[in-house]
Enzyme design. Structure first.
Site, short mmCIF file in Angstrom:
data_model
loop_
_atom_site.label_atom_id
_atom_site.label_comp_id
_atom_site.label_asym_id
_atom_site.label_seq_id
_atom_site.Cartn_x
_atom_site.Cartn_y
_atom_site.Cartn_z
N ARG A 1 -3.63 -4.94 6.80
CA ARG A 1 -4.74 -5.58 7.50
C ARG A 1 -6.05 -4.79 7.41
NH1 ARG A 1 -0.25 -7.11 11.20
NH2 ARG A 1 -0.22 -9.38 11.35
N GLY B 1 8.84 1.98 8.74
CA GLY B 1 7.75 2.91 8.98
C GLY B 1 7.52 3.16 10.46
N HIS C 1 4.07 1.39 2.29
CA HIS C 1 5.27 0.71 1.78
C HIS C 1 5.94 1.53 0.67
CE1 HIS C 1 2.71 -2.92 3.01
NE2 HIS C 1 3.78 -3.04 3.76
N HIS D 1 0.86 -1.19 0.00
CA HIS D 1 0.00 0.00 0.00
C HIS D 1 0.90 1.24 0.00
CE1 HIS D 1 1.07 0.26 4.22
NE2 HIS D 1 0.60 -0.96 4.42
P1 AMP Z 1 4.71 -4.75 6.83
O1 AMP Z 1 4.57 -5.21 5.42
O2 AMP Z 1 3.40 -4.43 7.48
O3 AMP Z 1 5.61 -5.64 7.66
O4 AMP Z 1 5.45 -3.35 6.76
C1 AMP Z 1 6.68 -3.20 6.09
C2 AMP Z 1 7.23 -1.85 6.38
O5 AMP Z 1 6.31 -0.85 5.95
C3 AMP Z 1 7.47 -1.60 7.88
O6 AMP Z 1 8.66 -0.83 8.04
C4 AMP Z 1 6.27 -0.80 8.27
O7 AMP Z 1 6.47 0.02 9.40
C5 AMP Z 1 6.06 0.04 7.02
N1 AMP Z 1 4.69 0.53 6.99
C6 AMP Z 1 3.55 -0.18 7.13
N2 AMP Z 1 2.48 0.63 7.11
C7 AMP Z 1 2.95 1.89 6.95
C8 AMP Z 1 2.35 3.18 6.86
N3 AMP Z 1 1.02 3.35 6.93
N4 AMP Z 1 3.16 4.26 6.71
C9 AMP Z 1 4.50 4.12 6.64
N5 AMP Z 1 5.13 2.93 6.71
C10 AMP Z 1 4.38 1.83 6.87
#
Ligand code: AMP
Length: 283
Positions: free
Chosen positions: A187, A147, A37, A34
């Site tokens: 999610r 993030g 990322h 999204h």
């Molecule tokens: P995930 O795929 O949820 O493990 O997230 C991968 C990376 O994207 C992690 O560093 C998260 O903190 C970052 N991330 C997820 N959601 C967001 C968001 N809304 N804004 C900025 N970074 C994000």
């Protein structure tokens, strides 16, 4: 965009790129991409010659009753989004390649994990640290992008890099939100329409807490109570935790001072959402 699926091929490619003098920025993800990322990718491609993104739903960081099987996945869509966003190499390892045999080592994160998600998801950050040690050694980035939505993860990665002397610079990236304030998350697709309408109140609740602090409130319990009441009144979600701690040490405070985080996790029927707000307060 190059796609690499083997750990060996990825490491060889990284070594080659570094020999050629290229800088590597890295953003690890679990996919179902999204705007959050893609914001990490944007920062990385501005600051590095090569941006590597990994997509790997890491079984080690999910508890037995968590959503590993149900975690949303759509690799074909992700490939297009990553390519358009400017990813140079998409690393898509197989589970059998990342964890080929029973590991000889167990990583135990000793600090910054007895609070927030570390407390409600035992073992989660041990799994996160394990996969990151592996990915850092495979991709050998100079800069990594994480993030701030996962602020505790940022705090743990900060310790990981320092404790193990990784020659890596951690770049935290601000949370990307929907127009109504809801933090973007893979999610979010699991929210019902009604829950989706309520979910922006998580951030609004955090803002109420921040506003109280700006208006002079220094008692952490009072701030938490304000956030809690707001969320209970405006959503049907079940509060997992609301905490106010120092950041990045994540220690409890008797009085609000210095750099602090107010963080929460709220469970809706099929999705547990997290969010936080960070404030610099006067000491
Ligand atoms: P995930 O795929 O949820 O493990 O997230 C991968 C990376 O994207 C992690 O560093 C998260 O903190 C970052 N991330 C997820 N959601 C967001 C968001 N809304 N804004 C900025 N970074 C994000």
């Amino acid at each position: 965009m190059e796609i690499i699926t083997s750990t060996k091929a990825m490491q060889e490619r990284a070594i080659e790129l570094k020999k050629q003098g290229h800088s590597i920025g890295f953003t690890p993800t679990m996919g179902f991409l999204h705007e959050g990322h893609l914001k990490l990718v944007k920062h990385s491609s501005q600051q590095n010659d090569i941006t590597v993104m990994s997509i790997f739903v890491n079984p080690l960081q999910f508890g037995p009753n968590e959503d590993f099987d149900a975690y949303p996945r759509d690799v074909e869509r992700d490939k297009k989004l990553a390519d358009n966003a400017g990813v140079s190499i998409l690393f898509l390892p197989e589970r059998s390649d990342m964890y080929p045999n029973e590991p000889s080592f167990e990583i135990n994160v000793a600090k910054r994990t007895d609070v927030l998600c570390g407390r409600s998801r035992p073992g989660h950050f041990n799994g996160v640290a394990t996969i990151l040690i592996k990915l850092f050694n495979i991709i050998m980035p100079e800069k990594v992008y994480f993030g701030m939505k996962d602020a505790q993860q940022v705090a743990v990665v900060d310790s990981l890099i320092k404790d193990f002397n990784f020659p890596i610079h951690l770049i935290p990236v601000e949370t990307e939100r929907e127009e109504d304030g809801l933090a973007r998350s893979s999610r979010n697709v699991y929210l019902s329409d009604e829950e989706r309408n309520q979910a922006p109140h998580l951030y609004k609740g955090l803002q109420k807490g921040a506003e109280a602090i700006r208006n002079g409130e220094i008692n952490p319990a009072t701030v938490i109570h304000i956030v809690e009441e707001y969320i209970k009144t405006n959503t049907n979600g079940k509060i997992d935790y609301i905490e106010l701690l120092s950041f990045p040490d994540l220690e409890a405070l008797n009085k609000v001072h210095g750099k602090i985080i107010i963080a929460l996790a709220v469970k809706f029927s099929k999705a547990r959402l997290i969010d936080n707000i960070i404030l610099e307060t006067q000491s």
